[in-house]
Scaffold this active site. Structure first.
Site, short mmCIF file in Angstrom:
data_model
loop_
_atom_site.label_atom_id
_atom_site.label_comp_id
_atom_site.label_asym_id
_atom_site.label_seq_id
_atom_site.Cartn_x
_atom_site.Cartn_y
_atom_site.Cartn_z
N HIS A 308 41.70 35.04 58.25
CA HIS A 308 42.72 34.97 57.03
C HIS A 308 43.56 35.02 56.54
O HIS A 308 44.09 34.18 57.61
CB HIS A 308 43.00 36.90 56.86
CG HIS A 308 42.64 38.29 55.51
ND1 HIS A 308 44.32 37.21 54.82
CD2 HIS A 308 41.89 38.17 54.57
CE1 HIS A 308 44.22 37.82 54.05
NE2 HIS A 308 42.83 38.56 53.62
N ASP A 365 36.16 41.80 54.26
CA ASP A 365 34.79 41.33 53.58
C ASP A 365 33.77 41.69 54.26
O ASP A 365 32.43 41.89 54.31
CB ASP A 365 35.11 39.80 53.40
CG ASP A 365 36.17 40.51 51.78
OD1 ASP A 365 35.37 41.55 50.64
OD2 ASP A 365 37.20 39.93 51.97
#
Ligand code: CMC
Length: 426
Positions: A308, A365
């Site tokens: 991320h 996700d």
């Protein structure tokens, strides 16, 4: 709030003393507003990674510590105790609702769920195989032609009614886009159901049969929607602010946000996770081979759903969704080979030095893609699900911007690197 100053001197010796601003949390910020006037200089920051574009009281993220707060409340507590509509109220109005405010808000939203009949006809004009995101962008933009009784952006009541309409109608529009895509009849909303149940009924129900919501599906979607409700100044939210800064109406501004979300670097990652898992299964590759490819610098392949930009310790949303993912897979069954592969990949990467050293963890996700697949949400609806959830974040930022006295039209500068001035050939 100002504490100290940063000095910048240009090549002619003109100096600007730039104030340092502090927020409630987070690093201090150099206020460069006076820079150009004092020195003729301006700043260069592609991707705005070092630039605060506004003051906001909605959401705070600390990527190093894995903290996500909405109006000061930690996401973990909201996920445990709240629901999507309550979080929506919190994001929009700044405080949790009391009992009466909650009931009033739920009532208002449920009374705005239907859309103008001509929108149903409008949807019929799309090609039979149009992607649901293409239809959603177009239809939300088209709302400004149906609800122009609430598009005076200088009227706070108009702003609020538009916000309520967008929250209420987005699930209806999203389900209609999918129904058009599959050729199924469009169901009218049922206001006796909760926000999420109403959406699943319009997605999966048919007029010929009674629809009974599945509580496992409802609570999974409720969690996914809370976790995606806002994430401060991300690409789509910044797009909504920039679009709205010119005075564009709320429907046009939110349609711009949906367009930005559509890109694979933003809302499309959960879909990419499933594509990757499918491709691994199809090729018969082992986990070891997949991980070796992800580590190989000469191979552009990356593990989708890992790492991320902001969260370098852990993504607090991923922690919350991970447990739900494991429980759900045990409960619902479904695409077992794909789910088993996902869990093996998770386990293998968490024990692998390359991923540990670089602090690459499964992100939100990774799990949301797997959950949406387990819930039988079609892949081309994954980003649409994200749009329904993030809608309230966009609206809250749009409303906050219009109440901000420092708000001006967004208009970045550039470094011009083109041809110098020259004359048109005679
Ligand atoms: N697989 C393998 N290696 C990776 C991955 C990955 N998914 N992500 C980062 N790395 C490596 C990268 O090669 C680099 O290695 P080295 O230091 O040896 O050069 C190191 O980790 C740092 O990577 P980076 O590209 O500098 O990190 P970044 O912060 O710029 O990128 C990211 C963040 C999310 C774009 C990236 O991790 C990635 O491409 N992940 C896969 C796509 C994905 O899952 N995206 C969804 C993110 S969550 C979306 C949301 O919050 O809305």
């Amino acid at each position: 709030m100002s504490d100290g100053a940063a000095k910048i001197t240009n090549k002619d010796g003109r100096t600007a003393e730039l104030p340092i601003l502090s927020g409630t949390h987070g690093p201090d910020v150099v206020d460069v507003r006076g820079l150009r006037k004092e020195t003729g200089l301006f700043t260069y920051d592609p991707g705005f990674a070092s630039t605060a574009s506004c003051k906001s009281a909605i959401t705070f993220i600390d990527g190093d510590e894995g903290i996500l707060l909405h109006r000061g409340y930690p996401i973990e507590q909201l996920a445990e105790h709240s629901n999507y509509l309550e979080v929506s109220y919190l994001l929009m109005y700044g405080e949790l609702p009391n009992q009466q405010q909650r009931e009033q808000f739920e009532h208002t939203i449920s009374r705005h769920t239907m859309v103008h009949e001509n929108i149903r006809t409008f949807l019929g004009g799309f090609r039979y195989d149009a992607h649901p995101m293409a239809m959603l962008v177009g239809t939300v933009g088209a709302m400004s032609s149906f609800y122009h009784d609430s598009t005076d952006i200088n009227n706070p009541q108009h702003r609020e009614i538009s916000a309520q309409r967008l929250i209420a109608k987005m699930p209806t529009l999203a389900a209609y886009c999918y129904a058009r895509y599959t050729g199924r009849p469009l169901l009218y909303p049922d206001n006796s159901l909760s926000y999420v149940e109403n959406f699943t009924r319009m997605m999966f129900g048919v007029p010929a049969e009674e629809y009974t919501p599945n509580p496992v599906v409802t609570s999974a979607l409720e969690l996914i929607m809370i976790l995606h409700a806002d994430h401060e100044q991300n690409a789509s939210t910044s797009t909504v602010r920039l679009t709205g800064s010119s005075g564009a109406n709320p429907f046009a501004s939110i349609a711009a946000g949906i367009a930005s979300l559509w890109g694979p670097a933003h809302g499309g990652a959960n879909e990419a996770v499933i594509n990757m898992l499918d491709a691994i299964l199809y090729s018969g590759e082992t986990i070891e081979q997949t991980i070796a490819r992800a580590k190989d610098k000469s191979d552009p392949f990356r593990l989708m759903g890992f790492g991320h930009r902001v969260y370098k310790n852990f993504d607090p949303r991923a922690k919350l969704i991970q447990k739900m993912c494991h429980d759900l897979l045990a409960d619902l069954g479904g695409d077992q080979p794909l789910f088993e592969l996902a869990m093996e990949l998770e386990k293998a990467t968490l024990a692998d030095e390359y991923f540990i050293e670089r602090r690459l963890y499964p992100n939100v996700d990774f799990y949301s893609g797997i959950i949406l697949r387990a819930l039988d949400i079609p892949m081309n609806m994954f980003t649409v699900m994200f749009a329904i959830s993030r809608n309230v974040g966009w609206i809250s930022h749009w409303m906050e911007m219009h109440e901000d006295r420092e708000f001006r039209i967004g208009r970045p500068q550039q470094i011009y690197v083109g041809a110098p001035r020259r004359d048109y050939p005679a």
